[in-house]
Write a protein that holds these residues in place. Structure first.
Motif, PDB file in Angstrom:
ATOM      1  N   UNK B  61       1.641  -2.198   7.180  1.00  0.00           N
ATOM      2  CA  UNK B  61       0.265  -1.731   7.422  1.00  0.00           C
ATOM      3  C   UNK B  61      -0.073  -0.569   6.479  1.00  0.00           C
ATOM      4  N   UNK B  62       0.876   0.331   6.293  1.00  0.00           N
ATOM      5  CA  UNK B  62       0.642   1.451   5.366  1.00  0.00           C
ATOM      6  C   UNK B  62       0.431   0.907   3.948  1.00  0.00           C
ATOM      7  N   UNK B  64      -0.711  -2.040   3.164  1.00  0.00           N
ATOM      8  CA  UNK B  64      -2.033  -2.702   3.110  1.00  0.00           C
ATOM      9  C   UNK B  64      -3.144  -1.667   2.930  1.00  0.00           C
ATOM     10  N   UNK B  65      -3.042  -0.580   3.667  1.00  0.00           N
ATOM     11  CA  UNK B  65      -4.071   0.477   3.563  1.00  0.00           C
ATOM     12  C   UNK B  65      -4.057   1.074   2.156  1.00  0.00           C
ATOM     13  N   UNK B  66      -2.860   1.334   1.667  1.00  0.00           N
ATOM     14  CA  UNK B  66      -2.700   1.861   0.308  1.00  0.00           C
ATOM     15  C   UNK B  66      -3.371   0.943  -0.709  1.00  0.00           C
ATOM     16  N   UNK B  68      -5.688  -1.346  -0.226  1.00  0.00           N
ATOM     17  CA  UNK B  68      -7.151  -1.417  -0.089  1.00  0.00           C
ATOM     18  C   UNK B  68      -7.821  -0.169  -0.649  1.00  0.00           C
ATOM     19  N   UNK B  69      -7.140   0.942  -0.556  1.00  0.00           N
ATOM     20  CA  UNK B  69      -7.751   2.197  -1.021  1.00  0.00           C
ATOM     21  C   UNK B  69      -7.575   2.437  -2.515  1.00  0.00           C
ATOM     22  N   UNK B  70      -6.412   2.124  -3.002  1.00  0.00           N
ATOM     23  CA  UNK B  70      -6.099   2.617  -4.343  1.00  0.00           C
ATOM     24  C   UNK B  70      -5.874   1.557  -5.420  1.00  0.00           C
TER      25      UNK B  70
END
Lengths: 193, 71
Positions: B61-62, B64-66, B68-70
């Motif tokens: 999940x971390x 995936x967030x990374x 999507x953001x960067x």
């Protein structure tokens, strides 16, 4: 991608990532399942990233993230959920009446906390569920809860008291029902030869 | 302290940070039914606290967030 400067990315990560575990756990309690919690968390971080420039007081990053997460959850919650009402049963009276007998004590001791609490939590209206989550999950001070929810400290205290009683009543009912079910199962089982 | 006052204390003890109270202790020593109520309430409180222990965030999940953001 919103930020082009590495320093902004670094600052965003530095400030918000240490709160990610808490945000995930709050989302889990709000949603009641990991699937929705993961979605809410992703949306929260995307939104926070887009609006990072609006965070003026860096020391308030945690409550800022909590507010974004709350708004994200409420958007989906209003679409999906019917509103729960707080059970008006008097908690102490209920505890006295329903949890009689020594086995009740043993049952409490052996209860699987996370599962029981989540089921009980899901029976409460959101305003109680969220205040309990903030109080128990992060042990936030009344002042910080008031800040996050944008309500007076007096309201935090009274709402928290009602919420805890509601949760304990729901939890006691669950345990009481479990006790009845296991007693019936026991009655229905064949007598050993 | 009597039974009624004890029940009030039980409801509000956390709100006013008065987890211990000599009057309540005195009543609990002499009243088995309130003692039991206190024990059940304490057990429920502990069950609730154990239900709020934080889970670790899944590593994918971390990531995936990374992404999507960067990325």
């Amino acid at each position: 991608m919103i930020f082009t400067h590495e320093s902004s990315k670094d600052e965003f990560k530095q400030l918000t990532y240490p709160h990610m575990k808490l945000m995930y756990n709050v989302a889990l309690r709000y949603c009641g399942n990991a699937f929705d919690a993961e979605d809410i968390l992703q949306e929260t971080y995307l939104m926070a990233f887009k609006n990072f420039g609006q965070l003026r007081e860096k020391s308030k990053c945690k409550s800022w993230l909590l507010k974004i997460l709350r708004n994200n959850f409420l958007k989906s919650y209003h679409k999906k959920k019917t509103m729960q009402k707080l059970n008006e049963t008097d908690y102490i009276d209920f505890l006295e009446e329903s949890m009689s007998g020594e086995e009740a004590d043993n049952q409490l001791f052996s209860a699987d906390g996370r599962q029981f609490v989540q089921i009980a939590l899901d029976q409460l209206p959101f305003k109680y569920k969220e205040i309990l989550t903030l109080y128990y999950l992060e042990e936030l001070l009344y002042k910080d809860i008031a800040d996050t929810l944008e309500i007076p400290i007096g309201t935090v205290m009274s709402r928290l008291t009602r919420a805890r009683e509601g949760l304990k009543t729901a939890l006691s009912k669950q345990l009481s029902e479990k006790r009845k079910t296991s007693a019936m199962d026991h009655k229905g089982s064949p007598i050993p030869a | 302290m009597n039974c009624k006052e004890l029940k009030y204390w039980l409801r509000t003890r956390d709100m006013f940070s008065c987890e211990t109270d000599p009057d309540a202790d005195g009543h609990l020593e002499s009243c088995p039914s309130c003692r039991r109520l206190f024990r059940l309430d304490t057990c429920l409180e502990e069950t609730i606290q154990s239900g709020f222990i934080q889970k670790e965030i899944p590593e994918p999940l971390i990531i995936r967030i990374d992404e999507r953001l960067f990325s």
